[in-house]
Write an enzyme that holds these catalytic residues in place. Sequence first.
Site, PDB file in Angstrom:
ATOM      1  CB  ALA A 261       3.403   9.241  -2.827  1.00  0.00           C
ATOM      2  CG  MET A 262       7.147   6.458   2.080  1.00  0.00           C
ATOM      3  SD  MET A 262       6.617   4.717   1.995  1.00  0.00           S
ATOM      4  CE  MET A 262       6.332   4.387   3.721  1.00  0.00           C
ATOM      5  CD  GLU A 263       2.649   4.063   3.377  1.00  0.00           C
ATOM      6  OE1 GLU A 263       2.992   4.387   2.229  1.00  0.00           O
ATOM      7  OE2 GLU A 263       2.579   2.875   3.750  1.00  0.00           O
TER       8      GLU A 263
ATOM      9  CG  HIS B  28      -2.787   5.050  -1.788  1.00  0.00           C
ATOM     10  ND1 HIS B  28      -3.425   3.864  -2.053  1.00  0.00           N
ATOM     11  CD2 HIS B  28      -1.592   4.708  -1.267  1.00  0.00           C
ATOM     12  CE1 HIS B  28      -2.642   2.858  -1.709  1.00  0.00           C
ATOM     13  NE2 HIS B  28      -1.513   3.345  -1.224  1.00  0.00           N
ATOM     14  CD  GLU B  29       1.108   7.294  -0.666  1.00  0.00           C
ATOM     15  OE1 GLU B  29       1.403   6.674   0.365  1.00  0.00           O
ATOM     16  OE2 GLU B  29       1.131   6.753  -1.797  1.00  0.00           O
TER      17      GLU B  29
ATOM     18  CG  HIS C  17      -0.996   4.099   3.405  1.00  0.00           C
ATOM     19  ND1 HIS C  17      -1.338   2.782   3.579  1.00  0.00           N
ATOM     20  CD2 HIS C  17      -0.435   4.170   2.169  1.00  0.00           C
ATOM     21  CE1 HIS C  17      -1.005   2.084   2.493  1.00  0.00           C
ATOM     22  NE2 HIS C  17      -0.465   2.910   1.623  1.00  0.00           N
TER      23      HIS C  17
END
Length: 894
Positions: A278-280, A313-314, A317
Site C-alpha cells: 500500500a502507499m500512504e 501502518h499507512e 504515516h
Amino acid sequence: MSALTEGTSPAMPPAPSPVHLADYTPPPWLVDIVTLDVQLAPTATRVTAKTKLKPNPEAAATTSIGLDGERMQLISVSLDGQLLGCDAYTVSESKLTLHDVTAEPHELVIESECDPQANTSLTGLYRSNGVYCTQCEAEGFRRITYFPDRPDVLAIYTVRLEADKTECPILLANGNQVAQGDLADGRHFAEWHDPHPKPAYLFAMVAGDLDCVSDSFTTMSGRDVALGIYVEHGKADRTAYAMDSLKRSMRWDEEVFGREYDLDVFNIVAVSDFNMGAMENKGLNVFNDKYILVRPDTATDADYANVEAIIAHEYFHNWSGNRVTCRDWFQLCLKEGLTVFRDQEFSSDMRSRPVKRIADVKTLRAHQYPEDAGPLAHPVRPSSYIEINNFYTATVYEKGAEVVRMLKTLIGPDAFRNGMDAYFEKNDGRAATVEDFISAMEDASGRDLAQFKRWYDQAGTPELVVSGKYSPIDETFDLTVAQSTAPTPGQSAKAPLHIPLAMGLIGKDGTSLPLHLSDTNTDGDAETQTVVELTGYEQTFTFEKVTSPPVLSVLRGFSAPVKLTTNGGDKDWLFRMAHDPDPCARWEAGQTYARELLVNITRAMSAGDRPRRGTRYADALRHVLEDDSLEPAFAAMMLDLPGEAELAQHIGQNVDADAVHNARKHLQSAVADQLGDLLLDRYSQLQSNAAYSPDADQAGRRALKNACLRLYAGLGNENSARIAAVQFSSANNMTDMEAALATLTHMQREERQTAFDAFYERAAGDPLLLDKWFSLQAMSSRTDTRQAVEALMDHSDFSMKRPNTVRSLIGVFAGSNPVRFHAGDGSGYRLLTQVVRDLDPINPQVAARLLGTLKSWRVYDDARKSEAVRSVGDLLDGGKLSEDVYEIATRMIA
Ligand code: B3K
Ligand code: ZN
C-alpha cells in the site's frame, strides 16, 4: 563473467553509478506551490504543471533549473509567461534543464504527455483494471511531470482532474475536494486542494468507475472526517473490516501518540495491480486490494491481521512520514522503521501482545536475518544505492522498527513518548534526518545515544555469547556477555553496539527470583526482571543474594535483534520451554532446542547414523498441548518446528537443502508418531460451529487446531489425508480451507487433486483466490513442484503483468520452498533468473525484488553455489537489465 566484460565490450552500457549519502546537498530551488491540470486519456494523458519556484537561500547559487523527468513527451515550457524556445533548455532521458535563469522567484509552466495504458512498471501514472492510479514513491512523480522530485522539496498542491464521465465517474486526489462539475462532450472535472506542504512522492490521483463505501470519524478535537474506501464494483461487501481497522487506527494514534488527523477527508482506494502492499499518499492511500478485501469465505485470519496492520501502518504515516518526512532517501527508516514500530504496537494492543511479538520475531528472523547475513546486507540507514526501490527491505523496515523498540526499552516509556512528541513538534512540515530523531530522544531522556546510533549505520546481526556462572559460596550469579558482528559487504570492522538485554533468573521450582544487581548499570532493586545494557565487546554483570543455582532467562521480549548462544544446554532449554514466565523467551527456548535437535538429526542422517526421535522434545510439546492455561495462539506457535530456511541459515555453510528437508520431515513424523492421539484429540476439541469472527481469540483457536493438523500430517498416512480432505470440504471459512490445502499440497494422493480442482472452481475467476491457488501449489515439497510451477506459468490465469500473481507463484516457490528452489541441479535458480529476465522489461521493481529471494545462496554447498553464480552471471551477461535488477544481480554475486 560480466565483471570482466564490463567496460571492455563497446556494446555494454556503462554501469549505473550509485548515489551516496555523503554527497547530499540541499536543493538549489524550492517550490512553494504546484497547480496541476490533468486531462486523463488512456494513451495520452496531458499534464500541465504550474510551479512557483524560488532559489533556496541555503544552497549554492545557480543559473539553471534542473528538473527530473522520465518517459514523458515534453510539449512546451514557459517561464514567467514566456514560451521558451528549444535553445533555452535541454531535455534528456531523465532531466529537463533550463539555462540562464536568474536567481529570483519564477513561475514555470510545463506541458507534457504520458501513456498510462502502456505503463506496466506500475510507477508513475498507470491503469489497473481500467482504473487510473498513481504510485510516486520513491521517484514516480517524475513520470507524471518534470519536477524537482526529491523528498526535501515540499510544496502545496492543487490538482484539477478531467476525464470522460462514463469511464471515470470518480476523480480523486490528495487533500479536500474544492470544486467539481460537468463539461461538454461527456467529460467532467474535479479539483482537489491539499493545504499541507508535501514532497512529490506523496502525490496521488485516482480516476475510474469505482464503488465507494463511506463512513465518518470524529477526531479528538471534535472535527468530522469523511472516510471513503473505493473498490471495484462487486467488492464493496469485503470492505467492512478495513473500515473498522481504519477507525480503530485513528483513535489509537490519538490515544497512544496524541496524533490527530488533519484533513476533512481520508480516502483509500483498492487496486488489483500494485507493486507493494500500500502507499500512504496524503489523504489518499492507495492499496493493493489484497490488503483491503476480506470476507470469511475469501480471506484467512492472517489476511485479516494483515489488513488491520497495513491500514494502520499507512494511516500512521500521516504523522511519521507525511507531516514529518525524510530529507533524502537514505533516511527511509526514519519513516518506515518508526511506522512499523507504531503498527506493531497497534496490533499488540488490538490482539495478544506476546503472540504479536513472537510473530514479529519470526518475521524478522525469516527475512531480515538472512538479509543481514548475505550479499545484500546493508545498514538500517544505507550509505549508497543505485536504485532506491531496492532498499525497501526487511532491514530498513523490520530491523528499523527493532531499533526504535530498543530505544524505548533503553530510555523508558515516558521519555520515549516525550521524545516522540518533541520529534513531531519540532519537525512538523520538515524533511528530517535520523539525527533529528535521535536528538529528540536524547533531549527527552537526558541520555547520550551516540553509541546507540551505530545501529543505524552498522550492518549485520550481532552475535551474543552469554554465559552464567553461579557461586554457591558467594551466592552470586555472574552473567557474562560478549558481542561480535561478522563482516558485511563494504564493512569489515565492526564496533560494539549499545544493546539492551532484558533478563531474569528462574529458580528450580519455576519461580522468578528477585534480582540484586551489584553493578550500577541498572537498579535491579528486587525486581524479577531487569534490562542490562551491553556497551563493550564483553561485560560481566553480577547478581547478589542468589541462594540457589538459577536458570538464566535472557533476551526477554526479544529485547534486541541479535543471535544468542548460551552455555545452558538442552536441560535449560527444556526447563525454560516449560517455565519461562516471559512468553517470547519461552517460545524461543523451544525453537532453540528444536533447532539444535534438527541440526543434530541432519548431521546424523547425512552420516548414515540413526537419527534421534526427539523424545524429550515430544514430551515438552505434550505438556504444551495439555496445558489449558496457555493461550491457544501461543500454543500453536510452540508447536511449529523451525523452518527449513531458518535451519539452513543456522547451519550457515555447506548446506544440503535435501538433507535439511529430510531431517525436518523425520522429526515431524517422529513427534507426530509420539503425540498422534493427543494431536487428534486437541484437533477435535477445537472444532467449532460458531459463526466466523476474525478476532484474535477465535483465530488463535483455529491456529492451534491447524497446527495440530499440520503436525499430525507429518505421519503422511491415509488418515491425515482423509482428515485434511474432510476439513477442506466442510470448512465454513477460508482459514480452515487454506490450512487443509496447505497440508494436502505436499501429498501424492488423489485427495490433493480433487481439493485443488474444487478450489479452482470455487475461485470462479477471483484473482485473490486464484493467487492462493497458485501459491499453495508453489509451496509443495513434492519433487515435481518446479515442473508444476513452470506449467502454471502457462495457465490462462497467470500473468506477468500482475505483481500479486507473480509473487504468489514464483515468489512463493523461490521464497518459501527451500528444498525445491535450492534443488541440487540448479533448476530452481534457472527458473527464477529466467522469470526475472522476462519480467524486467515489464516491471523492473518487482523483478528486482524477486531476484532478492536468492540472497541466501551462499549458505548452500559448492554444487548449489556454483549453480547460483552461473544463473545470476547468465542474467548479467544476457543483455541490458534495468538498474533495479542490475544492482541486485551485481551485489548478489559480488
Ligand atoms: N511507503 C510505501 C512503500 C513505497 C515503496 C516504493 N518502492 C508503503 C509503506 O511502507 O507504507
Ligand atoms: Zn511504510
